[in-house]
Design an enzyme around this catalytic site. Structure first.
Site, PDB file in Angstrom:
ATOM      1  N   ASP A  45      -0.314  -8.041   0.587  1.00  0.00           N
ATOM      2  CA  ASP A  45      -1.812  -7.277   0.319  1.00  0.00           C
ATOM      3  C   ASP A  45      -2.115  -6.907  -0.364  1.00  0.00           C
ATOM      4  OD1 ASP A  45      -4.092  -7.987   0.937  1.00  0.00           O
ATOM      5  OD2 ASP A  45      -4.260  -5.827   1.303  1.00  0.00           O
ATOM      6  N   TYR A  50      -6.331  -2.198  -6.071  1.00  0.00           N
ATOM      7  CA  TYR A  50      -5.334  -1.112  -5.978  1.00  0.00           C
ATOM      8  C   TYR A  50      -5.059  -0.839  -7.103  1.00  0.00           C
ATOM      9  CZ  TYR A  50      -6.748  -2.747  -1.338  1.00  0.00           C
ATOM     10  OH  TYR A  50      -7.282  -3.445   0.268  1.00  0.00           O
ATOM     11  N   LYS A  79      -7.756  -9.648  -4.006  1.00  0.00           N
ATOM     12  CA  LYS A  79      -8.664  -9.666  -3.707  1.00  0.00           C
ATOM     13  C   LYS A  79      -9.446  -9.339  -5.167  1.00  0.00           C
ATOM     14  CE  LYS A  79      -7.634  -7.136   0.543  1.00  0.00           C
ATOM     15  NZ  LYS A  79      -6.458  -6.116   0.581  1.00  0.00           N
ATOM     16  N   HIS A 112     -13.827  -8.840  -2.024  1.00  0.00           N
ATOM     17  CA  HIS A 112     -13.497  -7.971  -1.650  1.00  0.00           C
ATOM     18  C   HIS A 112     -13.881  -6.685  -0.568  1.00  0.00           C
ATOM     19  CE1 HIS A 112     -10.284  -4.155  -2.033  1.00  0.00           C
ATOM     20  NE2 HIS A 112     -11.153  -3.912  -0.647  1.00  0.00           N
TER      21      HIS A 112
HETATM   22  N1  LIG Z   1      -9.970  -5.218   2.334  1.00  0.00           N
HETATM   23  C1  LIG Z   1     -10.291  -3.695   2.223  1.00  0.00           C
HETATM   24  O1  LIG Z   1     -11.523  -2.994   2.296  1.00  0.00           O
HETATM   25  C2  LIG Z   1      -9.492  -2.088   3.139  1.00  0.00           C
HETATM   26  C3  LIG Z   1      -9.735  -1.305   3.064  1.00  0.00           C
HETATM   27  C4  LIG Z   1      -8.408  -0.163   3.906  1.00  0.00           C
HETATM   28  C5  LIG Z   1      -7.218  -0.999   3.316  1.00  0.00           C
HETATM   29  N2  LIG Z   1      -7.304  -1.999   3.415  1.00  0.00           N
HETATM   30  C6  LIG Z   1      -5.688  -2.850   3.289  1.00  0.00           C
HETATM   31  O2  LIG Z   1      -5.411  -2.951   4.894  1.00  0.00           O
HETATM   32  C7  LIG Z   1      -3.951  -1.664   4.219  1.00  0.00           C
HETATM   33  C8  LIG Z   1      -3.321  -0.760   5.741  1.00  0.00           C
HETATM   34  O3  LIG Z   1      -5.077   0.111   5.802  1.00  0.00           O
HETATM   35  P1  LIG Z   1      -4.417   1.344   5.620  1.00  0.00           P
HETATM   36  O4  LIG Z   1      -2.889   1.484   5.029  1.00  0.00           O
HETATM   37  O5  LIG Z   1      -5.798   2.290   5.473  1.00  0.00           O
HETATM   38  O6  LIG Z   1      -3.810   2.054   7.023  1.00  0.00           O
HETATM   39  P2  LIG Z   1      -3.120   1.700   8.399  1.00  0.00           P
HETATM   40  O7  LIG Z   1      -1.707   0.589   7.928  1.00  0.00           O
HETATM   41  O8  LIG Z   1      -3.745   2.125   9.400  1.00  0.00           O
HETATM   42  O9  LIG Z   1      -1.982   3.541   8.244  1.00  0.00           O
HETATM   43  C9  LIG Z   1      -1.001   3.739   7.351  1.00  0.00           C
HETATM   44  C10 LIG Z   1      -0.913   4.695   7.883  1.00  0.00           C
HETATM   45  O10 LIG Z   1      -0.906   5.205   8.733  1.00  0.00           O
HETATM   46  C11 LIG Z   1       0.793   5.465   8.294  1.00  0.00           C
HETATM   47  N3  LIG Z   1       2.395   4.904   9.392  1.00  0.00           N
HETATM   48  C12 LIG Z   1       2.428   3.084  10.017  1.00  0.00           C
HETATM   49  N4  LIG Z   1       3.321   2.908  10.011  1.00  0.00           N
HETATM   50  C13 LIG Z   1       3.152   4.513  10.795  1.00  0.00           C
HETATM   51  C14 LIG Z   1       3.618   4.123  11.892  1.00  0.00           C
HETATM   52  N5  LIG Z   1       4.865   3.240  13.237  1.00  0.00           N
HETATM   53  N6  LIG Z   1       3.601   5.467  12.822  1.00  0.00           N
HETATM   54  C15 LIG Z   1       3.245   6.655  12.069  1.00  0.00           C
HETATM   55  N7  LIG Z   1       2.377   6.543  11.524  1.00  0.00           N
HETATM   56  C16 LIG Z   1       2.778   4.971  10.600  1.00  0.00           C
HETATM   57  C17 LIG Z   1       1.638   5.439   6.757  1.00  0.00           C
HETATM   58  O11 LIG Z   1       2.678   6.399   6.618  1.00  0.00           O
HETATM   59  P3  LIG Z   1       3.226   6.498   5.698  1.00  0.00           P
HETATM   60  O12 LIG Z   1       3.515   5.163   4.187  1.00  0.00           O
HETATM   61  O13 LIG Z   1       4.324   7.554   5.225  1.00  0.00           O
HETATM   62  O14 LIG Z   1       4.986   5.920   6.420  1.00  0.00           O
HETATM   63  C18 LIG Z   1       0.292   5.555   6.455  1.00  0.00           C
HETATM   64  O15 LIG Z   1      -0.017   6.688   6.230  1.00  0.00           O
HETATM   65  C19 LIG Z   1      -3.423  -1.039   3.395  1.00  0.00           C
HETATM   66  O16 LIG Z   1      -3.088  -0.750   2.912  1.00  0.00           O
HETATM   67  C20 LIG Z   1      -4.482  -2.554   2.125  1.00  0.00           C
HETATM   68  O17 LIG Z   1      -3.618  -3.218   2.207  1.00  0.00           O
HETATM   69  C21 LIG Z   1      -8.247  -3.307   2.871  1.00  0.00           C
END
Ligand SMILES: NC(=O)c1ccc[n+]([C@@H]2O[C@H](COP(=O)([O-])OP(=O)(O)OC[C@H]3O[C@@H](n4cnc5c(N)ncnc54)[C@H](OP(=O)(O)O)[C@@H]3O)[C@@H](O)[C@H]2O)c1
Length: 282
Positions: A45, A50, A79, A112
């Protein structure tokens, strides 16, 4: 490990789990994405906002140059930002993203956020259709669209998005939107699939399933997505967690476990006030 794939309504297939890349930027970002590819992720993604299309594309190109996988097996998505919704601006934005990614085409491009107050999302959607016709983009979709907004762009263009990427985690399971997607043939991608800073790792139902299966709470949550047919995009900069998050294909949850995790959902379960009707993101 071979993850299952999902077939989009345009006939292309994508992996059933992808790699989130926000806020990975710069050389640290390149190293994290390279590690994800090495671990086995094949769906990356990204987004104009970003500010990491450059390093995501670079890491993908570097990995492909090693010859360990073919271009067709790696899906890179980006996006369109809110400030680029006007038709001509959106077309230009597609070419700019293509150049930053440095690939032969953009595999997936999503709007987005709809930004309804600006009222240009239908134009933006028509521009994505045009970019697909020109071969700049392979598959097109949206992000953060609710049922009303989906109906509107479909009625206006006659084209059903292949993907809708939305906030989706156990505290906000989006049950009616997921059902609407299934009806329309739209693949649901889940952002913040683990619940980010509000992850439900300590919920008794999650802990119980993890201990029954000998897996981690994060793996239970990612498996819950797969069982519900949604495509999670977990982000991790930590190689061991990247591997953990991908290793969710060798066990299954019981239907009652899936139901109990879905029941953690609550109306105020969003991570922030990201209601597509009101949230503005330019
Ligand atoms: N379309 C949109 O509007 C939108 C909005 C938000 C996000 N996104 C996309 O969705 C992706 C994922 O969402 P997100 O980054 O917000 O949240 P997420 O993937 O739910 O959570 C990421 C967090 O969880 C930690 N983590 C990952 N795997 C883990 C595990 N196995 N155990 C414990 N902690 C863990 C990571 O830490 P570490 O990195 O330190 O391991 C990071 O702090 C984004 O990166 C982006 O690409 C899109």
């Amino acid at each position: 490990m071979t993850l299952p794939t999902l077939t989009l309504n345009d006939g292309f297939t994508i992996p059933a789990l992808g790699f989130g890349t926000y806020p990975l930027v710069g050389d640290e970002g390149r190293i994290a994405v390279r590690s994800a590819l090495k671990t086995g992720y094949r769906l990356l993604d990204s987004a104009v906002n970003y500010e990491n299309e450059g390093v995501v594309g670079l890491a993908a190109r570097e990995y492909l140059a090693k010859g360990k996988t073919s271009r067709g097996d790696v899906t890179v998505q980006t996006k369109l930002p809110g400030r680029h919704h006007a038709f001509d601006r959106a077309i230009a934005s597609g070419y700019e993203s293509l150049a930053r990614l440095g690939l032969d085409r953009i595999d997936v491009m999503l709007i987005h956020w709809p930004n309804p107050s600006a009222g240009l999302y239908k134009e933006a959607w028509r521009a994505l259709i045009e970019l697909r016709e020109r071969g700049v983009v392979r598959s097109i979709g949206v992000s953060n669209f609710n049922e009303r907004l989906l109906d509107e762009v479909i009625a206006d263009s006659g084209v059903v998005p292949a993907i809708n990427q939305v906030e989706l985690h156990p505290y906000f399971p989006q049950t009616s939107l997921v059902a609407k997607h299934a009806e329309l043939g739209i693949v649901t991608q889940a952002w913040s699939p683990l619940g980010k800073r509000n992850a439900p790792y300590a919920e008794p139902v999650v802990v119980a399933a993890a201990s029954r299966l000998g897996v981690t709470p994060a793996q239970v949550i990612l498996r819950w997505h797969l069982e519900r047919g949604s495509l999670p995009l977990p982000k991790s900069a930590t190689p061991s967690r990247q591997a953990e998050n991908l290793a969710v294909d060798s066990f299954t949850l019981l239907p009652e476990e899936v139901e109990a995790i879905t029941a953690l959902g609550r109306p105020d379960g969003r991570l922030f006030d990201g209601d597509p009707e009101t949230h503005e993101e330019m």
